[in-house]
Design a protein around this motif. Structure first.
Motif, PDB file in Angstrom:
ATOM      1  N   TRP A  20       1.000  -0.873   0.078  1.00 46.56           N
ATOM      2  CA  TRP A  20      -0.308   0.118   0.230  1.00 46.56           C
ATOM      3  C   TRP A  20       1.017   1.442   0.060  1.00 46.56           C
ATOM      4  CZ3 TRP A  20      -0.564   3.334   4.337  1.00 46.56           C
ATOM      5  CH2 TRP A  20      -0.744   4.096   4.396  1.00 46.56           C
ATOM      6  N   LEU A  21       2.134   1.598   0.479  1.00 44.39           N
ATOM      7  CA  LEU A  21       2.761   1.943   0.618  1.00 44.39           C
ATOM      8  C   LEU A  21       3.846   2.619  -0.498  1.00 44.39           C
ATOM      9  CD1 LEU A  21       4.731   2.285   4.508  1.00 44.39           C
ATOM     10  CD2 LEU A  21       3.334   4.552   3.590  1.00 44.39           C
ATOM     11  N   ARG A  22       3.956   1.202  -1.176  1.00 41.44           N
ATOM     12  CA  ARG A  22       4.432   1.754  -2.800  1.00 41.44           C
ATOM     13  C   ARG A  22       3.302   2.184  -3.683  1.00 41.44           C
ATOM     14  NH1 ARG A  22       6.176  -3.586  -1.328  1.00 41.44           N
ATOM     15  NH2 ARG A  22       8.375  -3.547  -0.464  1.00 41.44           N
ATOM     16  N   ALA A  23       2.342   1.924  -3.136  1.00 36.81           N
ATOM     17  CA  ALA A  23       0.767   2.308  -4.071  1.00 36.81           C
ATOM     18  C   ALA A  23       0.620   3.819  -4.426  1.00 36.81           C
ATOM     19  CB  ALA A  23      -0.371   1.220  -4.045  1.00 36.81           C
ATOM     20  N   SER A  24       0.698   3.803  -3.201  1.00 36.49           N
ATOM     21  CA  SER A  24       0.791   5.327  -2.054  1.00 36.49           C
ATOM     22  C   SER A  24       1.993   6.354  -3.223  1.00 36.49           C
ATOM     23  CB  SER A  24       0.865   5.436  -1.318  1.00 36.49           C
ATOM     24  OG  SER A  24      -0.719   4.425  -0.452  1.00 36.49           O
ATOM     25  N   GLY A  25       2.306   6.006  -3.805  1.00 40.64           N
ATOM     26  CA  GLY A  25       3.532   6.781  -4.245  1.00 40.64           C
ATOM     27  C   GLY A  25       5.121   6.783  -2.689  1.00 40.64           C
ATOM     28  N   HIS A  26       5.014   6.307  -2.015  1.00 33.40           N
ATOM     29  CA  HIS A  26       5.698   6.567  -1.120  1.00 33.40           C
ATOM     30  C   HIS A  26       7.118   4.775  -1.779  1.00 33.40           C
ATOM     31  CE1 HIS A  26       4.500   8.798   1.764  1.00 33.40           C
ATOM     32  NE2 HIS A  26       2.840   8.534   1.610  1.00 33.40           N
ATOM     33  N   GLN A  27       8.684   5.832  -1.590  1.00 36.26           N
ATOM     34  CA  GLN A  27       9.015   4.812  -1.692  1.00 36.26           C
ATOM     35  C   GLN A  27      10.063   4.164  -0.154  1.00 36.26           C
ATOM     36  OE1 GLN A  27      12.959   7.270  -3.062  1.00 36.26           O
ATOM     37  NE2 GLN A  27      14.103   4.929  -3.536  1.00 36.26           N
ATOM     38  N   LEU A  28       9.797   3.157  -0.071  1.00 40.47           N
ATOM     39  CA  LEU A  28      10.707   2.191   0.607  1.00 40.47           C
ATOM     40  C   LEU A  28      12.244   1.630   0.796  1.00 40.47           C
ATOM     41  CD1 LEU A  28       7.805  -0.619   1.743  1.00 40.47           C
ATOM     42  CD2 LEU A  28       7.544   1.544   2.099  1.00 40.47           C
ATOM     43  N   VAL A  29      12.626   1.944   1.513  1.00 38.81           N
ATOM     44  CA  VAL A  29      14.163   2.131   1.174  1.00 38.81           C
ATOM     45  C   VAL A  29      14.345   1.390   2.877  1.00 38.81           C
ATOM     46  CG1 VAL A  29      14.559   4.341   0.449  1.00 38.81           C
ATOM     47  CG2 VAL A  29      14.330   4.249   2.592  1.00 38.81           C
ATOM     48  N   ARG A  30      15.657   0.764   2.271  1.00 37.08           N
ATOM     49  CA  ARG A  30      16.036  -0.271   3.489  1.00 37.08           C
ATOM     50  C   ARG A  30      15.656  -1.062   4.343  1.00 37.08           C
ATOM     51  NH1 ARG A  30      20.827   1.912   7.258  1.00 37.08           N
ATOM     52  NH2 ARG A  30      21.271   2.672   5.092  1.00 37.08           N
ATOM     53  N   GLU A  31      14.498  -1.870   3.425  1.00 40.67           N
ATOM     54  CA  GLU A  31      14.165  -2.414   3.973  1.00 40.67           C
ATOM     55  C   GLU A  31      13.968  -3.597   4.874  1.00 40.67           C
ATOM     56  OE1 GLU A  31      10.195  -3.806   1.601  1.00 40.67           O
ATOM     57  OE2 GLU A  31      11.085  -2.707   0.234  1.00 40.67           O
ATOM     58  N   LEU A  32      13.710  -3.689   6.362  1.00 35.76           N
ATOM     59  CA  LEU A  32      14.759  -5.395   6.988  1.00 35.76           C
ATOM     60  C   LEU A  32      13.411  -5.451   7.450  1.00 35.76           C
ATOM     61  CD1 LEU A  32      16.639  -2.917   9.314  1.00 35.76           C
ATOM     62  CD2 LEU A  32      17.082  -4.612   7.685  1.00 35.76           C
TER      63      LEU A  32
END
Length: 145
Positions: A20-32
């Motif tokens: 949902w965050l990605r679809a909302s236009g956010h960039q997920l970085v450093r995913e752990l």
């Protein structure tokens, strides 16, 4: 917005919220995801402090452990939030930069509300001065003599 994202365990909720965050236009970085909770909390917090991400979102069973681990990183201000109003206040009054969530208590719908409030929150400049006054002061010792 660049968001550092981590969870000690991948669940349908943590996976769905990330999508949902990605679809909302956010960039997920450093995913752990799937790392021990201390590594998740500290790793996400470090990404925020280093400027790799603007804010962080961390999950563990209660949310308490990842919040405590994140707060061990100098410059991180993690807040465990259980509703959108608390997340709004954590950003406004405490300049929280890492949001901790409980996998046990937080549904996908509730997570969206909380993260939305946190991500759109703006710190209050007057409150930031109060918090800055609480920071430990370093004193250099003048030579005696």
């Amino acid at each position: 917005m660049r968001i550092a994202y981590g969870a000690d365990e991948a669940t349908p909720t943590t996976d769905s919220v990330a999508a949902w965050l990605r679809a909302s236009g956010h960039q997920l970085v450093r995913e752990l995801v799937g790392a021990p909770w201390p590594s998740v909390g500290a790793g996400v917090a470090q990404a925020v402090v280093d400027g790799v991400a603007e804010v962080g979102v961390v999950w563990c069973y209660t949310g308490t452990g990842v919040a405590m681990a994140a707060n061990k990183v100098a410059g991180a201000r993690a807040a465990l939030c259980v509703d959108a109003d608390t997340a709004t206040g954590a950003r406004r009054w405490n300049d929280a930069n890492v949001l901790a969530l409980s996998q046990r208590l937080t549904t996908e719908e509730l997570a969206r509300e909380i993260i939305g409030a946190f991500a759109s929150g703006v710190p209050d400049a007057d409150e930031l001065q109060v918090i800055a006054g609480l920071e430990p002061q370093t004193h250099s010792a003048a030579p005696h003599g």
